[in-house]
Design an enzyme around this catalytic site. Sequence first.
Site, short mmCIF file in Angstrom:
data_model
loop_
_atom_site.label_atom_id
_atom_site.label_comp_id
_atom_site.label_asym_id
_atom_site.label_seq_id
_atom_site.Cartn_x
_atom_site.Cartn_y
_atom_site.Cartn_z
N ASP A 136 0.84 -1.19 0.00
CA ASP A 136 0.00 0.00 0.00
C ASP A 136 0.88 1.25 0.00
O ASP A 136 1.92 1.26 0.67
CB ASP A 136 -0.88 -0.02 1.27
CG ASP A 136 -2.17 0.74 1.11
OD1 ASP A 136 -2.78 0.63 0.03
OD2 ASP A 136 -2.58 1.43 2.05
N TYR A 138 2.31 4.91 1.06
CA TYR A 138 2.29 5.66 2.31
C TYR A 138 1.09 6.62 2.28
O TYR A 138 0.79 7.20 1.23
CB TYR A 138 3.58 6.46 2.48
CG TYR A 138 4.83 5.61 2.55
CD1 TYR A 138 4.95 4.61 3.51
CD2 TYR A 138 5.88 5.81 1.67
CE1 TYR A 138 6.10 3.83 3.59
CE2 TYR A 138 7.04 5.02 1.74
CZ TYR A 138 7.14 4.05 2.70
OH TYR A 138 8.28 3.27 2.78
N PHE A 149 8.22 2.26 -1.50
CA PHE A 149 9.24 2.47 -0.47
C PHE A 149 9.87 3.86 -0.49
O PHE A 149 10.55 4.24 0.45
CB PHE A 149 10.36 1.41 -0.56
CG PHE A 149 9.92 0.02 -0.25
CD1 PHE A 149 9.70 -0.38 1.06
CD2 PHE A 149 9.70 -0.90 -1.26
CE1 PHE A 149 9.28 -1.67 1.35
CE2 PHE A 149 9.27 -2.20 -0.98
CZ PHE A 149 9.06 -2.59 0.33
N HIS A 262 9.54 -9.38 4.96
CA HIS A 262 9.44 -7.96 4.68
C HIS A 262 10.49 -7.19 5.48
O HIS A 262 10.85 -7.60 6.59
CB HIS A 262 8.03 -7.48 5.06
CG HIS A 262 7.67 -6.15 4.49
ND1 HIS A 262 8.03 -4.96 5.10
CD2 HIS A 262 6.97 -5.80 3.38
CE1 HIS A 262 7.57 -3.95 4.38
NE2 HIS A 262 6.92 -4.43 3.33
#
Length: 382
Positions: A136, A138, A149, A262
């Site tokens: 998703d 930010y 990222f 992750h």
Amino acid sequence: MSTLKRKGESLTNGVEAKKPKANGSIASFFTAPKATGSSSSASPAVPTAKFDKQKWLAGLTAEQKQLLNLEIETLDDSWLALLKDEIVTKEFLELKKFLDRETKAGKKWFPPKEDVYSWSRHTPFNNVKVVIVGQDPYHNVNQAHGLAFSVRAPTPAPPSLKNMYIALKKDYPTFVVPPNRGGLLTPWADRGVLMLNTCLTVRAHEANSHSNRGWERFTQKIIDLVAQKRTRGVVFMAWGTPAGKRVQKVDKQRHLILQSVHPSPLSAQRGFFDCGHFKKANQWLVNRYGDDGEIDWALSPGVTTKAVTSVVADTSPEAGKTVAADVKVEMKVEVKSEPNEATKVNVTKKSGVAGDDVDSDDEAALEEALRLAEEQVKSESP
């Protein structure tokens, strides 16, 4: 390109606005692999079928043109040529209607419209070497800008990206954390790293609020197209269970699939720091395509991770201080953070099976916990 696209790209900073040349040095990456121990000159890039954008536009209805204005104006033509049939499907048009309703209802969503497809402009289809699968976007102000990222200055790198820096430093001692703990990853995108979130938009401050609206099908199509048409092979980095599911059908004989937990602090301690993915990706690319296949993972001016003998690792105390501090902060959060509700949930997830199913809501809670722990570290320092 049109006025809207130029306007969108002008909002980015100088580094981000740079776009790879269509037939620059990257062309040699897509020629036949080099034989081991030998060298070869660069050959022209593999030709692709010409996309007649105007002819395609002429075949759209007035409603389709209105709904697809953002795609028409800001999606790079190399991707539009491949996704033109997907974006006229009923499912995608319903997604666009949903986004229009969000806007008309006064719901703010991220990233800004002009940045939704920035990944396509920074990494045209024929330049893709590596695919990093995100989740998703930010959901806070001045964070999401279309690359998984990545965040723009002055926003500091979020927790997962900080952990990516730690893993990078282990793979490449020459890697230097960007000044002011920056998190802008457009240099990677310009070098052929496609950083793609599973959902491309999110309502402000509401994690996963645009999930199951159609983005998942669209981004899966993008991954499938790369796997099917980049026949020379690319590297897929899939971190966490959701990302792993996205690459299940990718041909492992043709492509390199790198999977790990992750990089979130909820799961990074279970193997991410030592996964070696950044170096493994380059070893595979160089082995298959020669030196031009290598990705330079450096983000700071004057530094490179590429195998250049003239480059000397930055061994100053300042160079390693940020990475070391991040490691300390992680340990502090796990052991000493205040037992508020957000921390309780996160600690539970860390020890549970679903620890690597991280979304941007977790990132926000972790970022605050890390900030508090970092302040504690500073106060305890002599």
